[in-house]
Enzyme design. Structure first.
Site, short mmCIF file in Angstrom:
data_model
loop_
_atom_site.label_atom_id
_atom_site.label_comp_id
_atom_site.label_asym_id
_atom_site.label_seq_id
_atom_site.Cartn_x
_atom_site.Cartn_y
_atom_site.Cartn_z
N GLU A 1 0.84 -1.20 0.00
CA GLU A 1 0.00 0.00 0.00
C GLU A 1 0.88 1.25 0.00
OE1 GLU A 1 -2.51 0.89 3.39
OE2 GLU A 1 -4.03 1.76 2.10
N GLY B 1 3.98 2.07 10.46
CA GLY B 1 3.78 1.51 11.79
C GLY B 1 3.30 0.08 11.67
N ALA B 2 2.33 -0.13 10.77
CA ALA B 2 1.79 -1.46 10.54
C ALA B 2 1.00 -1.43 9.24
CB ALA B 2 0.88 -1.88 11.69
N MET B 3 0.76 -2.62 8.69
CA MET B 3 0.01 -2.70 7.44
C MET B 3 -0.97 -3.85 7.50
SD MET B 3 -0.64 -1.63 4.42
CE MET B 3 -1.92 -2.46 3.48
N GLU B 4 -2.22 -3.55 7.12
CA GLU B 4 -3.34 -4.46 7.36
C GLU B 4 -3.52 -5.58 6.34
OE1 GLU B 4 -3.63 -1.18 6.53
OE2 GLU B 4 -5.20 -0.86 5.06
N ASN B 5 -2.46 -5.98 5.58
CA ASN B 5 -2.62 -7.05 4.59
C ASN B 5 -3.58 -8.11 5.11
OD1 ASN B 5 -0.21 -5.86 3.31
ND2 ASN B 5 0.82 -6.78 5.05
N GLU C 1 -5.43 -2.12 12.88
CA GLU C 1 -5.23 -3.03 11.75
C GLU C 1 -6.34 -4.08 11.67
OE1 GLU C 1 -3.16 -1.94 9.72
OE2 GLU C 1 -2.18 -0.57 11.11
N GLU D 1 -9.03 4.69 6.48
CA GLU D 1 -8.19 5.15 7.60
C GLU D 1 -8.98 5.89 8.68
OE1 GLU D 1 -5.61 3.83 7.96
OE2 GLU D 1 -4.91 3.24 5.97
ZN LIG Z 1 -4.73 2.19 8.65
#
Ligand SMILES: [Zn+2]
Length: 1026
Positions: free
Chosen positions: A298, A431-435, A467, A489
Site C-alpha cells: 500500500e 507503523g503497521a500494514m493491514e494485509n 489493523e 483510515e
Molecule cells: Zn490504517
C-alpha cells in the site's frame, strides 16, 4: 496502514504533539488565493509555475498543486475574473504540451493559428477562454474526478498524444489510471526469492475478463525485467512506459468480450527501499546479520512485485506459491495448502486461493521466525517475531484474540479467513500494514516485553485494534479510489479508539482520542488543508492522502456522527454498509446512504456529512447571548495571513451540542441544536448563568463566546473545576489558544482562562495546556528570545510547579497518571528544573550501578535517558543500550535520548548513521530528525542535513509519504523569521518534481508565515503578561 508511532505519540517537554504541526498562528498570503488546480500537472515538464490558474468550484475548494516564488512572496490578491484565469491555465497547459522536451509524441498537429493579427488574436483568446471553460466544466464534473467511466475524453486531443514507450514505439495509453474495459479475475503467482543474491524470479498468470471490445491491455509493472510474455499461449510483445509504471500489449485485432489468459515470466531485484517485495535485515544477539524478504504494497507497490492491475477497485482472487530454502518459513494472506519438495534443495509452499481482494492487500514474507498461536472462533491467530524476541509475542496474541472477538460481534460479520497472522518485521517503515490475513508491524508496535509499561501496551493495543478494524473497513469493503482513503483510515482510526474503550477500558484511550481531535483541528485550520474526499491523480497525491485529514479528521467526524445518532443506529448503519458492499468497492456516499437508511433522525445523514467531507476545514461557531436569546453564527475557521475577510461561503450542518450551569457534567444534560445556516437563534426555556457548547468536544468545531460568555465560564471554573467534564475543560483550553491564533481573542484572554489551571488535576486539560505552552516556549527559544524564554519558564513553574514536584518516580500502574506524569516531568527536565534532573540522574545511577537489577519505570525512561544523554559518558552508555537492547520500547526511548544531545558532532553523526542505516535503521530517520529538531542545538543542523541530502532521502522514502511529511514538518514548523521563510521557499521551489508540489510544502510555508505573524502580534503581550 498505520503511520510510524512518532507521528502519533504526543510528546512533552521540549514539546510537540508530533510532527504534524500545531501551528502558531494567524495568517498567510494564501488567504485570498482560492486553491489552485494545476492543470499543467499532466505534463512532466512543469515543475513550478507561478501562473497556475486559480479556480474555485462552488463547493469544494481544490488543492493548490503549484508552488512558485509568486505564490510564496506575492502578497497581492488576485481577483481576476475566473474566465481570464481559466484561459491562462489552459494556455499553460497547451504550452506545456507543445514543449519540445515533452515526452509525448504528438501524432496530429495542433490546429492553433500561427500568424495572428490583433483581431484574430482577440477572437482567438475569446475562443480559447470558451474552450477552456468547457474543458474545465468537463474536467471538474464529479464523475470525471472520481470514476473512470465518466472520464473518457474521446474527442480531446489527449487521445492522440501518446508517450513513447521504452522501445520507442508509442505507448497506447495516456492516463495514470488504467482503462476500464479489462478486469483481472484471478492471479496465479509463483515467486522464487533468492536471499543471497537479493533478487527474485516470478511467473504470473492473470485471468482477465474483457468487458468492452478493445485492441489493447494496460496494467502496472515497475522495476521488472520481463523475460517472456504470452497471451492465450502465444508470445506477445510488452510495451513499457516507465514514468507511469505501466506496461501494455497492443493487439493486431480487437479482443472481443470474454475471458483471456496472460502469462508473464520476469525477474527483479528485491527492493532496497521499504516498499514492494523488499529485503530486510537485522543483527541478531550473536552479532550475525540475518536477512528476510517481506512486502509493503500500500498504496502503489504491488506492481513492484508482480505485474498487476494495481488500483483498489480491480479486485481479484490470488493463488500464491513461494519457493524457499528449508531454513526459512513463508507466509502469505491465506493458510498454506501444501508444501512440495522440489528435490533441488528447495521447497515450494502453495497457499490457498484467496478471497476477492485488492492488490495492495496482497502480502508475503520469507524469514526465520518463531510464533505462537491460538484459536478464536474459526480463526487461528498467530504472532510471529525473530527468534531473539520470541518472548515478546504473547501480549499481542492475547490482545488480537480479544479484539477479533469484539469485531466479529460488533460488525456482525465473522472475519472471513481461517487464519490471521501478526508479524513483527525488523526493518519496516510504516507503523503497521493491514494485509488481509497477514498483518505486518514495526517491532515496537507489536512486541511487548516483561518490563513494558501500560503505556507501551497502549500503543501496541491501539495499532492492533486499528489493523484489525481494517480487515472489515478496507479489506472486506474497500474504497473505489484513493480519494476516499478516509473510508479506510478514518474508520480504522475511529474503531481503534472505540474498540479499546470497550475491550480495554484501563488503557485510557478516551484522552488519547481527544488529543488527536485537537491535532486534527490544528491541521485542518490551514489553508493548505484539503477536503476529506479529495481529488487524487498522481502517485505523490496518493501518498499524500495518508495524512492527518484522512486519519484523524476522518475519525473525528465519525465520532461526531456517532454522538449525534444513537449508538445503535450508528452500528446498524455500519453493519448494513458492510453487508451491502462486502468484497466490493465504495465511495463516501455509500456509507452515508446506509446510515441514512437506518437512521430515525429528522435530517439526512448524507446531507449533513457531505458538508464535512467535500469541503475542507471546519466551522468556528460564535455564541452571543442576550438573556434567553442565543445567537449562533458559523464561519470557516481559517488561519490566514491577512485580517481581511475571506469571502468564504462554506457552510456546515453542525449538530451543535451544549450544556448549562443547571446541568453540565452528565451525558443526559446534553442538548442538541442543528445549525445549518450562517446564523440562527436559539431560545432557552430558562435563564442560565453560562452555556458551554460542544459537549465533551465530540464535535469537530471550535466555539467562541462573547465577552460575558467567556467571563462566566472562567468564573465558574475558578469556583469549581468539576462543573465541566475534563474533556470540556481541555476543549476550552484548546479553543482559547486556537482563537488567539485566529486573532479572535487577545492573548490576555488565554492567560485569563489559564488562571484556573492551578486547581486542575486531570490529565486531558493539563496535557493540552502543556502542549500549547510548550509550542510557544519552543518558538521563543528558537528565536533566542532569552528574556521571554526565562519568564515563560517561571510562568510554567507557577502553574505547574507544584504538580511537577508532586509526581512520584516509582512504578505506576494507571495509564492516565503515567501520561500526566511523563508530560509534566519531561517538561520539567527539559526546562532544567533541578528537582527533576536530580531525580532523573538518581534513577539513571540506580540503573547503571554494578550488578543492578533495577528497571526504570517505562514511562519515565525517555526523561531519564534524555537527562543522562547530555553527558559524554551517559550518551555512550545509552548508545550501547540502543545497540544491544532487545526491548523495542527501550530502544526507541534510547534513540530519542541520543538525538536530544546538545553536542553538534554527535547530532551530525546520528543524522548520518540513521540515513545510511548503518547503526540506526533508516526507517528511524524521521524520528531522529524530529527528536533533534526539538532542541535549539540541533534544529538548524537537521534542516541543513535534510536539504543537502534530499536526493538520497527521496530515494529511501517516496515523495509525499508520511515519512517525508514528517521530515518537512519537523525541520520547518518552528521557523518564524523572514530569513527562514525565504530559505524554506528557495529550497522547496528548487525541488522541482522531487517535492515542490507537495501539499506539506505549502503547509510548511504557511506555518512559518503564521508563526512569524503570531510572534509579531503577540510579543508585546507576552512581555507584558509573563
Ligand atoms: Zn490504517
Amino acid at each position: 496502514m498505520e503511520p510510524a508511532n512518532h507521528l502519533n505519540q504526543p510528546e512533552y517537554g521540549a514539546i510537540e504533539r508530533a510532527p504534524v504541526p500545531r501551528n502558531m498562528i494567524e495568517n498567510s498570503m494564501f488567504e485570498e488565493e482560492p486553491d489552485v488546480v494545476d492543470l499543467a500537472k499532466e505534463s512532466p515538464t512543469n515543475p513550478i509555475d507561478s501562473d497556475d490558474a486559480v479556480y474555485e468550484p462552488r463547493n469544494s475548494r481544490l488543492l493548490v498543486r503549484g508552488l512558485g516564488e509568486n505564490d510564496l512572496d506575492e502578497d497581492e490578491e488576485d481577483y481576476e475574473s475566473s474566465a481570464r484565469l481559466l484561459g491562462m491555465s489552459f494556455m499553460n497547459r497547451s504550452s506545456n504540451q507543445r514543449s519540445t522536451s515533452s515526452p509525448y509524441t504528438r501524432q496530429q498537429p495542433s490546429g492553433l493559428c500561427s500568424m495572428p493579427s490583433a483581431k484574430t488574436l482577440v477572437v482567438g483568446v475569446l475562443i480559447l477562454v470558451l474552450v477552456a471553460s468547457i474543458a474545465m466544466v468537463i474536467y471538474f464534473l464529479p464523475g470525471c474526478t472520481f470514476t473512470r467511466n465518466g472520464c473518457k475524453k474521446d474527442n480531446s486531443t489527449m487521445d492522440n498524444i501518446y508517450p513513447n514507450s521504452t522501445s520507442g514505439e508509442p505507448f497506447p495509453w495516456t492516463d495514470l489510471r488504467l482503462p476500464g474495459g479489462v478486469h483481472p479475475v484471478h492471479y496465479d503467482i509463483s515467486l522464487h526469492p533468492n536471499l543471497t543474491s537479493m533478487n527474485f524470479r516470478g511467473n504470473i498468470s492473470i485471468t482477465v475478463q474483457v468487458t468492452e471490445v478493445t485492441n489493447k491491455m494496460v496494467l502496472h509493472s515497475s522495476y521488472m525485467n520481463i523475460v517472456k510474455a504470452t497471451f492465450q499461449g502465444k508470445e506477445v510483445k510488452i510495451l513499457e512506459y516507465k514514468p507511469w509504471q505501466q506496461i501494455a500489449i497492443k493487439f493486431p485485432e480487437d479482443l472481443q468480450k470474454g475471458m483471456y489468459f496472460l502469462n508473464i515470466i520476469y525477474t527483479a531485484n528485491l527492493s532496497t527501499s521499504y516498499d514492494g517485495f523488499y529485503n530486510s535485515s537485522y543483527v541478531d544477539t550473536t552479532g550475525a546479520k540475518r536477512v528476510l524478504a517481506t512486502t509493503q504494497f500500500e498504496p502503489l507497490a504491488a506492481r513492484k512485485a508482480f505485474p498487476c492491475f494495481d488500483e483498489p477497485a480491480f479486485k481479484s482472487t490470488f493463488l500464491i506459491k513461494m519457493i524457499r530454502e528449508p531454513k526459512y518459513i513463508s507466509l502469505s494472506n491465506m493458510p498454506k495448502a501444501k508444501t512440495t519438495d522440489l528435490k533441488n534443495g528447495l521447497l515450494e509452499d502453495e497457499f490457498e486461493k484467496s478471497v476477492i481482494m485488492s492488490t495492495y492487500l496482497v502480502a508475503f514474507v520469507v524469514a526465520e521466525f518463531n510464533s505462537v498461536s491460538k484459536n478464536v472462533s474459526k480463526t487461528t491467530v498467530s504472532v510471529y517475531a525473530v527468534p531473539d524476541k520470541k518472548d515478546q509475542i504473547h501480549y499481542a496474541l492475547d490482545t488480537a484474540g480479544k479484539l477479533l472477538e469484539f469485531y466479529n460481534t460488533f460488525f456482525d460479520i465473522d472475519y472471513p479467513l481461517l487464519k490471521l497472522d501478526l508479524v513483527a518485521i525488523p526493518d519496516f517503515l510504516a507503523g503497521a500494514m493491514e494485509n488481509w490475513g497477514l498483518i505486518t508491524f514495526r517491532e515496537n508496535m507489536l512486541l511487548v516485553g516483561n518490563d513494558s509499561s501500560p503505556i507501551d501496551k497502549q500503543l501496541v493495543t491501539s495499532v492492533i485494534a486499528h489493523e484489525l478494524a481494517h480487515q472489515w473497513f478496507g479489506n472486506l469493503v474497500t474504497m473505489k479510489w484513493w480519494n476516499d482513503l478516509w473510508l479506510n483510515e478514518g474508520f480504522a482510526t475511529y474503531m481503534q479508539y472505540t474498540s479499546i474503550e470497550t475491550v480495554f477500558p484501563d488503557l485510557d484511550m478516551d484522552t488519547e482520542f481527544l488529543s488527536i481531535r485537537f491535532k486534527a483541528l490544528a491541521n485542518d485550520a490551514l489553508n493548505s488543508s484539503h477536503p476529506v474526499s479529495s481529488i487524487v491523480k498522481t502517485p505523490e497525491q496518493v501518498e499524500e492522502m495518508f495524512d492527518s485529514v484522512s486519519y484523524e479528521k476522518g475519525a473525528s467526524i465519525l465520532l461526531m456522527l456517532n454522538s449525534t445518532l444513537t449508538e445503535e443506529e450508528f452500528r446498524k448503519g455500519v453493519i448494513e454498509y458492510l453487508q451491502a458492499h462486502e468484497f466490493q468497492n465504495t465511495k463516501s456516499e455509500d456509507l452515508w446512504n446506509s446510515l441514512t437508511n437506518v437512521s430515525k433522525q429528522p435530517f439526512s445523514v448524507a446531507q449533513m456529512m457531505n458538508t464535512w467531507t467535500i469541503q475542507k476545514g471546519f466551522p468556528l461557531v460564535t455564541v452571543t447571548r442576550n438573556g434567553t436569546q442565543v445567537t449562533l453564527t458559523q464561519e470557516h475557521f481559517l488561519l490566514n495571513a491577512k485580517n481581511a475577510p475571506t469571502h468564504d461561503s462554506s457552510l456546515w450542518h453542525i449538530p451543535l451540542t451544549y450544556v448549562n450551569d443547571s446541568c453540565s457534567a452528565l451525558s443526559s444534560c446534553k442538548q442538541v441544536f442543528h445549525l445549518k445556516d450562517k446564523t440562527a437563534t436559539l431560545k432557552l426555556p430558562d435563564q442560565v448563568k453560562w452555556l458551554k457548547f460542544n459537549y465533551r468536544s465530540d464535535g469537530f468545531y471550535i466555539v467562541h463566546y462573547d465577552n460575558e460568555g467567556w467571563e462566566a465560564l472562567i468564573e465558574a471554573l475558578r469556583n469549581d473545576v468539576k462543573v465541566l467534564t475534563h474533556k470540556d475543560r481541555a476543549s476550552l483550553i484548546n479553543n482559547v489558544f486556537a482563537l488567539s491564533r485566529l486573532g479572535k481573542v487577545p492573548f490576555r484572554q488565554v492567560f485569563n482562562l489559564m488562571e484556573y489551571i492551578k486547581n486542575e488535576t486531570e490529565t486531558a486539560p493539563l496535557t493540552e495546556a502543556l502542549i500549547q505552552l510548550g509550542q510557544i516556549f519552543r518558538l521563543l527559544d528558537k528565536r533566542s528570545e532569552l528574556h521571554l524564554v526565562s519568564r515563560m519558564k517561571s510562568y510554567i513553574l507557577v502553574y505547574f510547579g507544584t504538580l511537577m514536584g508532586n509526581q512520584s518516580w516509582q512504578l505506576e500502574s494507571s495509564v492516565s497518571k503515567m501520561t500526566l506524569r511523563s508530560a509534566l516531568l519531561e517538561m520539567a527536565c527539559s526546562l532544567d528544573i533541578a528537582n527533576c534532573t536530580q531525580q532523573a540522574k538518581h534513577l539513571y545511577d540506580l540503573w547503571t550501578a554494578p550488578n543492578s537489577t533495577y528497571q526504570i519505570p517505562s514511562d519515565l525512561m525517555r526523561t531519564v535517558f534524555k537527562v543522562a544523554a547530555q553527558t559524554e559518558e551517559g550518551w555512550g552508555v545509552i548508545l550501547e543500550t540502543y545497540k544491544y537492547s532487545i526491548s523495542d520500547p527501550e530502544k526507541h526511548k534510547a534513540l530519542e535520548a541520543l538525538a536530544s544531545t546538545q553536542d553538534v558532532r554527535k547530532i551530525l553523526w546520528i543524522l548520518h548513521k540513521s540515513l545510511d542505516g548503518s547503526v540506526i535503521p533508516t526507517p528511524e530517520f524521521p524520528l531522529v530528525v524530529n527528536a533533534i529538531c526539538k532542541n535549539f542545538a540541533g534544529y538548524l543542523y537537521a534542516w541543513d542535513f535534510v536539504k543537502e541530502n534530499w536526493d538520497k532521502i527521496t530515494q529511501k522514502f517516496p515523495v509525499g509519504s508520511f515519512a517525508i511529511q514528517s521530515l518537512i514538518t519537523s525541520t520547518t514548523s518552528q521557523f518564524s523569521t523572514k530569513t527562514h521563510l525565504m530559505e524554506a521557499q528557495n529550497f522547496f521551489s528548487s525541488l522541482g518534481d522531487k517535492g515542490s508540489q507537495m501539499r506539506i510544502v505549502q503547509e510548511a510555508i504557511e506555518t512559518i508565515k503564521l508563526n512569524k505573524r503570531w510572534i509579531e502580534t503577540n510579543l508585546e503581550t507576552l512581555q507584558e503578561w509573563l
